[in-house]
Motif scaffolding. Sequence first.
Motif, PDB file in Angstrom:
ATOM      1  N   TYR A  61       0.736  -0.893   0.012  1.00  0.00           N
ATOM      2  CA  TYR A  61      -0.109  -0.060   0.360  1.00  0.00           C
ATOM      3  C   TYR A  61       0.424   1.143  -0.094  1.00  0.00           C
ATOM      4  CZ  TYR A  61      -2.500   3.800   2.164  1.00  0.00           C
ATOM      5  OH  TYR A  61      -2.607   4.698   1.980  1.00  0.00           O
ATOM      6  N   CYS A  62       0.675   2.143  -1.264  1.00  0.00           N
ATOM      7  CA  CYS A  62       1.311   3.508  -0.950  1.00  0.00           C
ATOM      8  C   CYS A  62      -0.051   4.468  -0.660  1.00  0.00           C
ATOM      9  CB  CYS A  62       2.260   3.266  -1.476  1.00  0.00           C
ATOM     10  SG  CYS A  62       3.563   2.262  -2.209  1.00  0.00           S
ATOM     11  N   ASN A  63       0.783   5.812  -0.685  1.00  0.00           N
ATOM     12  CA  ASN A  63       0.015   6.960  -0.999  1.00  0.00           C
ATOM     13  C   ASN A  63       0.351   7.865  -1.941  1.00  0.00           C
ATOM     14  OD1 ASN A  63       1.779   8.246   1.306  1.00  0.00           O
ATOM     15  ND2 ASN A  63      -0.223   8.163   2.511  1.00  0.00           N
ATOM     16  N   HIS A  64       0.126   9.207  -2.229  1.00  0.00           N
ATOM     17  CA  HIS A  64       0.665   9.981  -2.823  1.00  0.00           C
ATOM     18  C   HIS A  64       1.965  10.739  -1.731  1.00  0.00           C
ATOM     19  CE1 HIS A  64      -1.367  12.516  -0.364  1.00  0.00           C
ATOM     20  NE2 HIS A  64      -1.049  13.929  -1.337  1.00  0.00           N
ATOM     21  N   ASP A  65       2.151  10.599  -1.091  1.00  0.00           N
ATOM     22  CA  ASP A  65       3.249  11.788  -0.522  1.00  0.00           C
ATOM     23  C   ASP A  65       4.967  12.189  -0.484  1.00  0.00           C
ATOM     24  OD1 ASP A  65       1.922  13.010   1.664  1.00  0.00           O
ATOM     25  OD2 ASP A  65       3.216  12.399   3.194  1.00  0.00           O
ATOM     26  N   ALA A  66       4.575  11.074  -1.365  1.00  0.00           N
ATOM     27  CA  ALA A  66       6.343  11.027  -2.041  1.00  0.00           C
ATOM     28  C   ALA A  66       6.533  12.523  -2.873  1.00  0.00           C
ATOM     29  CB  ALA A  66       6.452   9.927  -3.232  1.00  0.00           C
ATOM     30  N   ALA A  67       4.624  13.213  -3.415  1.00  0.00           N
ATOM     31  CA  ALA A  67       5.229  14.223  -4.301  1.00  0.00           C
ATOM     32  C   ALA A  67       3.837  15.215  -3.601  1.00  0.00           C
ATOM     33  CB  ALA A  67       3.791  13.984  -5.999  1.00  0.00           C
ATOM     34  N   CYS A  68       4.204  14.683  -2.352  1.00  0.00           N
ATOM     35  CA  CYS A  68       3.516  16.209  -1.304  1.00  0.00           C
ATOM     36  C   CYS A  68       4.041  16.095  -0.335  1.00  0.00           C
ATOM     37  CB  CYS A  68       2.368  15.705  -0.873  1.00  0.00           C
ATOM     38  SG  CYS A  68       1.355  16.793   0.004  1.00  0.00           S
ATOM     39  N   ALA A  69       4.452  15.165   1.300  1.00  0.00           N
ATOM     40  CA  ALA A  69       4.245  15.399   2.794  1.00  0.00           C
ATOM     41  C   ALA A  69       5.566  14.332   3.041  1.00  0.00           C
ATOM     42  CB  ALA A  69       3.569  15.668   3.232  1.00  0.00           C
ATOM     43  N   ARG A  70       6.070  13.689   2.140  1.00  0.00           N
ATOM     44  CA  ARG A  70       7.078  12.692   2.900  1.00  0.00           C
ATOM     45  C   ARG A  70       8.406  13.260   3.055  1.00  0.00           C
ATOM     46  NH1 ARG A  70       4.985   8.661   4.628  1.00  0.00           N
ATOM     47  NH2 ARG A  70       3.713  10.401   5.385  1.00  0.00           N
ATOM     48  N   ASN A  71       8.740  14.190   3.412  1.00  0.00           N
ATOM     49  CA  ASN A  71       9.698  15.194   4.112  1.00  0.00           C
ATOM     50  C   ASN A  71       8.983  15.555   5.369  1.00  0.00           C
ATOM     51  OD1 ASN A  71      12.384  14.777   1.406  1.00  0.00           O
ATOM     52  ND2 ASN A  71      10.985  16.154   0.561  1.00  0.00           N
ATOM     53  N   VAL A  72       8.460  15.698   5.592  1.00  0.00           N
ATOM     54  CA  VAL A  72       8.149  16.760   6.621  1.00  0.00           C
ATOM     55  C   VAL A  72       7.794  15.203   7.204  1.00  0.00           C
ATOM     56  CG1 VAL A  72       6.194  17.904   8.081  1.00  0.00           C
ATOM     57  CG2 VAL A  72       6.525  18.125   5.239  1.00  0.00           C
ATOM     58  N   GLN A  73       7.131  14.297   7.530  1.00  0.00           N
ATOM     59  CA  GLN A  73       7.018  13.485   8.297  1.00  0.00           C
ATOM     60  C   GLN A  73       7.752  12.162   8.495  1.00  0.00           C
ATOM     61  OE1 GLN A  73       4.396  11.630   9.032  1.00  0.00           O
ATOM     62  NE2 GLN A  73       4.647   9.267   9.325  1.00  0.00           N
ATOM     63  N   HIS A  74       9.140  11.862   7.384  1.00  0.00           N
ATOM     64  CA  HIS A  74      10.234  12.216   7.829  1.00  0.00           C
ATOM     65  C   HIS A  74      10.913  12.971   8.655  1.00  0.00           C
ATOM     66  CE1 HIS A  74       9.445   8.558   4.340  1.00  0.00           C
ATOM     67  NE2 HIS A  74       9.540   7.988   5.776  1.00  0.00           N
ATOM     68  N   ALA A  75      11.083  13.230   8.874  1.00  0.00           N
ATOM     69  CA  ALA A  75      11.687  15.091   9.185  1.00  0.00           C
ATOM     70  C   ALA A  75      11.360  15.018  10.633  1.00  0.00           C
ATOM     71  CB  ALA A  75      11.213  16.035   8.993  1.00  0.00           C
ATOM     72  N   ALA A  76      10.309  14.534  11.018  1.00  0.00           N
ATOM     73  CA  ALA A  76       9.436  14.598  12.463  1.00  0.00           C
ATOM     74  C   ALA A  76       9.774  13.437  12.866  1.00  0.00           C
ATOM     75  CB  ALA A  76       7.736  14.705  12.121  1.00  0.00           C
ATOM     76  N   LEU A  77       9.708  12.025  12.002  1.00  0.00           N
ATOM     77  CA  LEU A  77      10.582  11.378  12.712  1.00  0.00           C
ATOM     78  C   LEU A  77      11.875  11.081  13.228  1.00  0.00           C
ATOM     79  CD1 LEU A  77       8.615   8.765  10.465  1.00  0.00           C
ATOM     80  CD2 LEU A  77       8.107   8.671  12.122  1.00  0.00           C
ATOM     81  N   SER A  78      12.471  11.920  12.402  1.00  0.00           N
ATOM     82  CA  SER A  78      13.855  11.793  12.323  1.00  0.00           C
ATOM     83  C   SER A  78      14.720  12.783  13.844  1.00  0.00           C
ATOM     84  CB  SER A  78      14.463  11.935  11.496  1.00  0.00           C
ATOM     85  OG  SER A  78      14.734  13.803  11.758  1.00  0.00           O
ATOM     86  N   ILE A  79      13.332  13.454  14.678  1.00  0.00           N
ATOM     87  CA  ILE A  79      13.342  14.425  15.735  1.00  0.00           C
ATOM     88  C   ILE A  79      12.964  13.912  16.715  1.00  0.00           C
ATOM     89  CG2 ILE A  79      12.882  16.462  16.524  1.00  0.00           C
ATOM     90  CD1 ILE A  79      15.477  17.167  14.606  1.00  0.00           C
ATOM     91  N   PHE A  80      11.659  13.330  16.646  1.00  0.00           N
ATOM     92  CA  PHE A  80      10.778  13.154  18.248  1.00  0.00           C
ATOM     93  C   PHE A  80      10.735  11.684  17.793  1.00  0.00           C
ATOM     94  CE2 PHE A  80       8.672  17.357  16.592  1.00  0.00           C
ATOM     95  CZ  PHE A  80       9.936  17.784  16.447  1.00  0.00           C
ATOM     96  N   GLY A  81      10.704  10.287  16.604  1.00  0.00           N
ATOM     97  CA  GLY A  81      10.308   9.291  16.942  1.00  0.00           C
ATOM     98  C   GLY A  81       8.669   9.287  16.753  1.00  0.00           C
ATOM     99  N   PHE A  82       8.300  10.595  16.793  1.00  0.00           N
ATOM    100  CA  PHE A  82       6.574   9.627  15.893  1.00  0.00           C
ATOM    101  C   PHE A  82       6.704  11.504  14.932  1.00  0.00           C
ATOM    102  CE2 PHE A  82       6.484  13.298  19.803  1.00  0.00           C
ATOM    103  CZ  PHE A  82       6.733  13.952  18.695  1.00  0.00           C
ATOM    104  N   GLY A  83       5.238  10.301  14.514  1.00  0.00           N
ATOM    105  CA  GLY A  83       5.002  10.894  12.579  1.00  0.00           C
ATOM    106  C   GLY A  83       4.767  12.989  12.612  1.00  0.00           C
ATOM    107  N   ARG A  84       4.464  13.180  11.795  1.00  0.00           N
ATOM    108  CA  ARG A  84       3.690  14.700  12.029  1.00  0.00           C
ATOM    109  C   ARG A  84       2.505  14.843  12.629  1.00  0.00           C
ATOM    110  NH1 ARG A  84       1.035  16.064   6.867  1.00  0.00           N
ATOM    111  NH2 ARG A  84       0.730  14.511   6.108  1.00  0.00           N
ATOM    112  N   LYS A  85       1.909  14.263  12.385  1.00  0.00           N
ATOM    113  CA  LYS A  85       0.216  14.047  12.572  1.00  0.00           C
ATOM    114  C   LYS A  85       0.085  14.117  14.110  1.00  0.00           C
ATOM    115  CE  LYS A  85      -1.996  13.372   8.168  1.00  0.00           C
ATOM    116  NZ  LYS A  85      -2.978  13.361   7.698  1.00  0.00           N
TER     117      LYS A  85
END
Length: 696
Positions: A128-152
């Motif tokens: 399963y994939c979503n469209h986020d490689a054309a949107c907010a994947r960088n934000v999601q992975h940035a949050a994970l790399s800082i906090f260990g949890f996702g952007r939401k």
Amino acid sequence: MKKSVYGICGMCTVRCPMMSVVEDGKLLTIHGNPHAGGIKGSLCARGAAGMALVNDDERPQFPMIRTGARGEGKWRRATWDEALTYVAEKLSKIKAEHGAKSILLSDRGGPFREIYRTFLRGLGTPNYCNHDAACARNVQHAALSIFGFGRKTVGYDLKNCKHVVLQTRNIFEAINVKEVNDLLDAKANGCKITCIDARASVTAAKADNFFLIRPGTDYAFNLAVIHELVTKGLYNKEFVEKWVHDFEALTTFIAPYTPAWAEAETGVPAASIEKLAVQLSEAAPSVIWHPGWMTARYSDSFYMSRTAYIINALLGVIGAKGGLPLANGAGDVGKQSVKDLMAIYPKPEEKRVDGVGWMQERTHFDTGPGLINLAYEAIATGKPYPIKAYIAHRHDPLMAFPDSKDVKSLWEKLDLLVSVTFSWSDTAWHADVVLPLSPYLERESTIGTKKGCSPYLFVRRRTVEPRFDTKAEWEIYCELAKKMGLDKMAFESIEDIWKYQLEGTGYTIEDFEKTGMVNLASEALYRNPDEKTFKTPSGKIEMVCAKLEKDGLPSLAPYVSPERPPEGKFRITFGRCGVHTQGHTVNNPLLNSQMSENLVWINTAVAAKMGIADGQYVEVASASHSGRIKAFVTPFMHPEAVFMVHGFGHTLPVESRARGKGVADNEFMTQGIRKWDKGGGAIAMQEHFVEIRTAS
């Protein structure tokens, strides 16, 4: 007799709560849900055009099976039973020959995914994939790399904020109604807005500080702000001491990135950067430095988002009122969560085809929706294993990703391409089977949970019966499941699904009648971070991420100056407007009448040198594409770049209003899907250059 029907808007991915007024089965008006906080009974222009979508005859009206070559536009009408049997038999054959893992599905994300994700689990595919490689994947992975949890896991408390920084977030045009209303209320109460952009958007027009930044240098700007906060002692020392890990590493790293250095890179005066840092410090912790929404832009956009989160952490805004509060779910307010449909089947044990979570250099990526661009690579190469069936659910990758011809070439080895869609798109036109999805006003969906300071449950009800032979997603996938022997998810009605979801919560579907929602908390709950908040090895906010380092990526990456446009060329940039959502609203009768074509923004001084007048047609060209478009000449565009609103340049004969209007920005990005940010996984779509020539 008139009645109000509550639902969820489907004109973009925000999905604002809405209310329809119906009389004798006829839709009269649609509004924002007046019971939903921040909505104020309003919808944006796109939301208001939902009725035009229902009434539009130029949308898929019945199931179709391709008879000619892919993309030729030759179809035969099929019954639902015939079309679903065709798809079920194809999927079963592919599963038998190549395994369930050879089946891929992508969507645009959102709260109503459970049905088809359950279907995928039942089949046994992890893909399963979503469209986020054309949107907010960088934000999601940035949050994970800082906090260990996702952007939401954190929200944006805009209404109570004192200073909002909007960088790659055009909040007044890429509209979330509640966020717009909340920020306008905050501004009326004295909140400052800072906008950082390569052009003056509507958001910039409402800002207290606007920085016309050189395209591709956002990361440099952020590093300079961090330098000021750290070296001038403007950060929240108590919060940093308690919750920030490896602060010394950040201090050492940031030393050379002064505001004076950043001025040479970004074009923003050093004094302005210094002043901004002071303003943020004074407003903290009621500050939001937005990490971005659509960040599939530059090769270092991941680090732009990561440093945005670092700035937020330095200012102590995590969990703070007016900052980034921790988002509450049902369990956080003492309630039982909605029962997960996906629990019907076990999680597949197969490894993802995109390599996310297991392949070298990809272990730091989020395994939930993966990276669809890397899955396309697997279709073409057959490695690590072949993908033979692809379902694009309410997703148009040929418009969303660069260079549609190149993307099509990656799909050539597919044995089955299915489009589940409520509107025509390039992807639907290229599909083997089109399964027409009822527009959101004509379909019900699963119960969703909105997390936040005041979490609630919500439901989308069917407002009117479908005009054409279309179905809701639950109908499509439950019937498909039945044909493939997945009896556990073969629900007979949406009421059965709602009953299953609400089991154990203490609520029934009748509890949604009055407002369309069930509030899980009586008042907003702000939770301070505790020892369970951050899901990192240290239990703190980490400047150095072990997963990134293991994958050979620096957590604190040295800045690399972006390439300057070659002589006579411009960096192509793109974005949104308040009237359209990507490409799927451009043929909407109401919205097309408001904006039927896009323009190319070009700097006034540059245009004068080239002899280009405002409103004049010009030709935009790259190595793989050219198009004729009107120029919009303005001083509020960086001279190194041009800009277009995304989603135009349609070519399909079934879209009479949109066809031949404007230019598709993504077509200028030659083989651009192959150029992606290794830190965050998103496509770097603004790393391309075009020529501008006068046209007759």
